[in-house]
Design an enzyme around this catalytic site. Structure first.
Site, PDB file in Angstrom:
ATOM      1  N   ASP A  71      19.632 -80.713  63.468  1.00  0.00           N
ATOM      2  CA  ASP A  71      21.091 -80.525  63.600  1.00  0.00           C
ATOM      3  C   ASP A  71      21.458 -79.728  64.845  1.00  0.00           C
ATOM      4  O   ASP A  71      22.464 -80.017  65.496  1.00  0.00           O
ATOM      5  CB  ASP A  71      21.638 -79.762  62.385  1.00  0.00           C
ATOM      6  CG  ASP A  71      21.577 -80.586  61.127  1.00  0.00           C
ATOM      7  OD1 ASP A  71      21.346 -81.793  61.223  1.00  0.00           O
ATOM      8  OD2 ASP A  71      21.750 -80.004  60.029  1.00  0.00           O
TER       9      ASP A  71
HETATM   10  P1  NAP Z   1      17.260 -79.107  60.355  1.00  0.00           P
HETATM   11  O1  NAP Z   1      18.513 -79.731  60.827  1.00  0.00           O
HETATM   12  O2  NAP Z   1      17.177 -78.673  58.944  1.00  0.00           O
HETATM   13  O3  NAP Z   1      16.061 -80.140  60.665  1.00  0.00           O
HETATM   14  C1  NAP Z   1      14.753 -79.788  60.424  1.00  0.00           C
HETATM   15  C2  NAP Z   1      13.858 -80.955  60.840  1.00  0.00           C
HETATM   16  O4  NAP Z   1      12.527 -80.487  60.735  1.00  0.00           O
HETATM   17  C3  NAP Z   1      13.992 -82.166  59.947  1.00  0.00           C
HETATM   18  O5  NAP Z   1      14.614 -83.205  60.636  1.00  0.00           O
HETATM   19  C4  NAP Z   1      12.543 -82.506  59.533  1.00  0.00           C
HETATM   20  O6  NAP Z   1      12.286 -83.878  59.839  1.00  0.00           O
HETATM   21  C5  NAP Z   1      11.703 -81.591  60.407  1.00  0.00           C
HETATM   22  N1  NAP Z   1      10.552 -81.039  59.715  1.00  0.00           N
HETATM   23  C6  NAP Z   1      10.472 -80.541  58.461  1.00  0.00           C
HETATM   24  N2  NAP Z   1       9.227 -80.149  58.185  1.00  0.00           N
HETATM   25  C7  NAP Z   1       8.490 -80.393  59.284  1.00  0.00           C
HETATM   26  C8  NAP Z   1       7.123 -80.196  59.617  1.00  0.00           C
HETATM   27  N3  NAP Z   1       6.245 -79.675  58.753  1.00  0.00           N
HETATM   28  N4  NAP Z   1       6.698 -80.561  60.852  1.00  0.00           N
HETATM   29  C9  NAP Z   1       7.570 -81.114  61.742  1.00  0.00           C
HETATM   30  N5  NAP Z   1       8.863 -81.317  61.477  1.00  0.00           N
HETATM   31  C10 NAP Z   1       9.319 -80.965  60.266  1.00  0.00           C
HETATM   32  O7  NAP Z   1      16.863 -77.844  61.228  1.00  0.00           O
HETATM   33  P2  NAP Z   1      17.642 -77.071  62.387  1.00  0.00           P
HETATM   34  O8  NAP Z   1      17.844 -77.990  63.558  1.00  0.00           O
HETATM   35  O9  NAP Z   1      16.886 -75.813  62.562  1.00  0.00           O
HETATM   36  O10 NAP Z   1      19.081 -76.786  61.827  1.00  0.00           O
HETATM   37  C11 NAP Z   1      19.337 -75.844  60.829  1.00  0.00           C
HETATM   38  C12 NAP Z   1      20.348 -76.391  59.864  1.00  0.00           C
HETATM   39  O11 NAP Z   1      20.329 -75.578  58.688  1.00  0.00           O
HETATM   40  C13 NAP Z   1      21.777 -76.358  60.402  1.00  0.00           C
HETATM   41  O12 NAP Z   1      22.491 -77.463  59.898  1.00  0.00           O
HETATM   42  C14 NAP Z   1      22.327 -75.043  59.825  1.00  0.00           C
HETATM   43  O13 NAP Z   1      23.731 -75.028  59.713  1.00  0.00           O
HETATM   44  C15 NAP Z   1      21.659 -75.051  58.472  1.00  0.00           C
HETATM   45  N6  NAP Z   1      21.478 -73.739  57.871  1.00  0.00           N
HETATM   46  C16 NAP Z   1      21.191 -72.671  58.658  1.00  0.00           C
HETATM   47  C17 NAP Z   1      21.014 -71.432  58.096  1.00  0.00           C
HETATM   48  C18 NAP Z   1      20.749 -70.246  58.978  1.00  0.00           C
HETATM   49  O14 NAP Z   1      21.222 -69.160  58.678  1.00  0.00           O
HETATM   50  N7  NAP Z   1      19.968 -70.412  60.033  1.00  0.00           N
HETATM   51  C19 NAP Z   1      21.067 -71.285  56.694  1.00  0.00           C
HETATM   52  C20 NAP Z   1      21.315 -72.422  55.894  1.00  0.00           C
HETATM   53  C21 NAP Z   1      21.530 -73.644  56.508  1.00  0.00           C
HETATM   54  P3  NAP Z   1      11.105 -84.676  59.083  1.00  0.00           P
HETATM   55  O15 NAP Z   1      11.397 -84.559  57.622  1.00  0.00           O
HETATM   56  O16 NAP Z   1      11.177 -86.073  59.608  1.00  0.00           O
HETATM   57  O17 NAP Z   1       9.815 -83.999  59.454  1.00  0.00           O
END
Ligand code: NAP
Length: 473
Positions: free
Chosen positions: A397
């Site tokens: 994201d």
């Molecule tokens: P993300 O959008 O959650 O994407 C994570 C990606 O990691 C997934 O597409 C997944 O694809 C891949 N993944 C998972 N396990 C993996 C592994 N073992 N090896 C390689 N890839 C792996 O992550 P982000 O870009 O960090 O974004 C964070 C999101 O979480 C935002 O939408 C944010 O608003 C939300 N959020 C943030 C917080 C905060 O405080 N930081 C708290 C709650 C929610 P695959 O499954 O294809 O591997």
């Protein structure tokens, strides 16, 4: 000097240590020391309180410390880094419950003495109970959502805002009756318990309509509320250090809430009242933005090595997947090898990457990545067009270009790291899994993007062994 003056002096010292500690926590280089300094402040506050205040039972305090300490130690050892957000939610909840119990105990004490509370005492008792109650049940609900025990989707029903409004009015009315009546007799008692019950219900109904995507904001807001509840409890028992500590937690929680809202391009009002988190977490089924074009182009570890070996300028963008695969140590190893190979390496840190504020900073610090290599989103973005290779490690994201281009995307407006502007982008992920928002990412199909499929740690290890083979050979 009277005992009371000495106590207050010690409390001022403790408060100064809290403030210094909090300030130092703001920078990675000083964070550990900041933690120690705050802990020292807490130790002083606890010792002074135990030695000087009217203590009901030292035995029960020891029992509480032993049981609480054992639970805390077990949690610190057993809870995985990826589960910290729900752990924080739970801790906020218990903070709120503790303040509620202080208010409740004071009410019981006044009742047992056959007296009534003054307007001021009555007001702070009601505030401790109502803020503590909302924080407690709201945090438990948030814990359930974050840990997957409850659905992350928002629960909405018609007239929800009307119901919440009615509950708030009921709470104000019951609180006012309690304060005016001084908590005396049946009327005071009924008003108190109505306050208690409504605050518990309100905690749930307020968090219910908020979707998983907005949970980080909710957690920091609940954290702020737990501070305000502690502050009210400090007024209830006239404890200055509790008042100061409560205010510090309350205000820092508000600041964090504002930072999180900005990072997600959301206003607090829309987080709390519009159920947008729903759009984010169930976007795949409702509104997933414009159709995604282009092909996914896989790349092998060997070819990734070849691209990276030629790169002079590399930006690593870590995300939630790096936390899942615990790839931070091997990432540091790769960064060192790239540097030894003559490349400039920086880490682009998005404020909401991962699942909790500062998630990436904590993991990279654990792996001893130099603090100077971590660059915040606003500073790295102007440099992305001059970057040879962006390595996106389990981020989705936070690197989704739809957030800045596609008005129909549910994450439109969320600031992102412009990884797509690098000459070449290598994305590490296991498969076609969507990000937290549930929507597809055009970045993975851009002409300059290559997909290195597999667990991030394993993929990076494969690239690192190529570098090692060259340097050994
Ligand atoms: P993300 O959008 O959650 O994407 C994570 C990606 O990691 C997934 O597409 C997944 O694809 C891949 N993944 C998972 N396990 C993996 C592994 N073992 N090896 C390689 N890839 C792996 O992550 P982000 O870009 O960090 O974004 C964070 C999101 O979480 C935002 O939408 C944010 O608003 C939300 N959020 C943030 C917080 C905060 O405080 N930081 C708290 C709650 C929610 P695959 O499954 O294809 O591997």
């Amino acid at each position: 000097m009277s005992t009371e003056t000495l106590i207050n002096f010690a409390y001022i010292v403790a408060s100064i240590l809290f403030i210094l500690g909090l300030k130092m926590l703001g920078r990675q280089a000083t964070a550990r020391r900041g933690n120690m300094i705050s802990s020292l402040g807490m130790l002083i506050a606890v010792i002074v309180t135990l030695s000087a205040q009217e203590i009901v039972s030292f035995q029960w305090i020891v029992v509480g410390v032993v049981i609480g300490g054992a639970i805390g130690l077990a949690c610190a050892r057993l809870i995985k880094m990826t589960s910290i957000p729900e752990m924080v939610a739970l801790l906020n909840g218990f903070g709120g419950l503790a303040s509620l119990l202080v208010g409740w105990a004071e009410y019981g004490k006044i009742l047992a003495a056959g007296s009534t509370s003054s307007i001021f005492t009555g007001t702070v008792i009601v505030l401790a109970v109502l803020i503590g109650g909302v924080t407690f049940t709201g945090s438990l609900y948030a814990f359930g959502k974050l840990s997957g025990k409850l659905s992350g989707k928002p629960v909405m029903f018609s007239g929800q805002q009307f119901v919440n409004g009615a509950l708030v009015l009921g709470l104000i009315a019951a609180g006012a009756v309690y304060v005016i009546n001084g908590g005396a007799g049946e009327i005071g008692g009924n008003a108190f318990y109505v306050c208690l019950a409504i605050s518990f219900i309100l905690g749930v109904t307020l968090v219910m309509p908020i979707g998983g995507g907005d949970m980080p904001v909710v957690i920091s807001m609940l954290n702020s509320l737990s501070g305000l509840a502690a502050c009210a409890a400090g007024f209830v028992i006239t404890n200055n250090v509790l008042i100061v500590a409560g205010c510090l937690v309350g205000t820092s929680g508000v600041i964090l809430t504002i930072i999180m809202c900005k990072a997600m391009n959301r206003s607090l009002a829309s987080v709390l009242f519009s159920g947008f988190g729903s759009d984010v977490s169930v976007a795949a089924s409702s509104n997933s933005g414009s159709e995604i074009q282009g092909e996914l182009k896989p790349i092998s570890a060997d070819d990734s090595f070849a691209v990276l070996e030629a790169a002079r300028n590399v930006v690593i963008v870590p995300g939630y997947g790096m936390a899942v695969s615990q790839a931070q140590h091997v990432v540091r190893e790769l960064a060192e090898m790239l540097e030894n190979n003559g490349a400039e390496v920086r880490f682009a840190i998005h404020p909401v990457a991962g699942r909790m504020p500062g998630h990436m900073n904590v993991l990279l610090a654990e792996a001893n990545v130099p603090y100077e290599q971590l660059v915040e989103m606003d500073s790295i973005n102007p440099q992305m067009p001059m970057t040879d290779v962006a390595i996106v490690i389990g981020a989705n994201d936070v690197v989704n270009p739809a957030a800045s281009r596609d008005k129909s995307s549910p994450i439109y407006g969320m600031p992102i790291i412009n990884a797509h502007e690098a000459n070449t982008v290598i994305c590490l992920k296991r498969g076609k899994g969507a990000g937290f928002s549930g929507i597809e990412n055009q970045l993975f199909r851009l002409p300059n993007t290559r997909m290195l499929y597999g667990d991030a740690k394993a993929s990076l290890q494969a690239v690192v062994s190529e570098f090692k083979a060259i340097s050994d050979g």
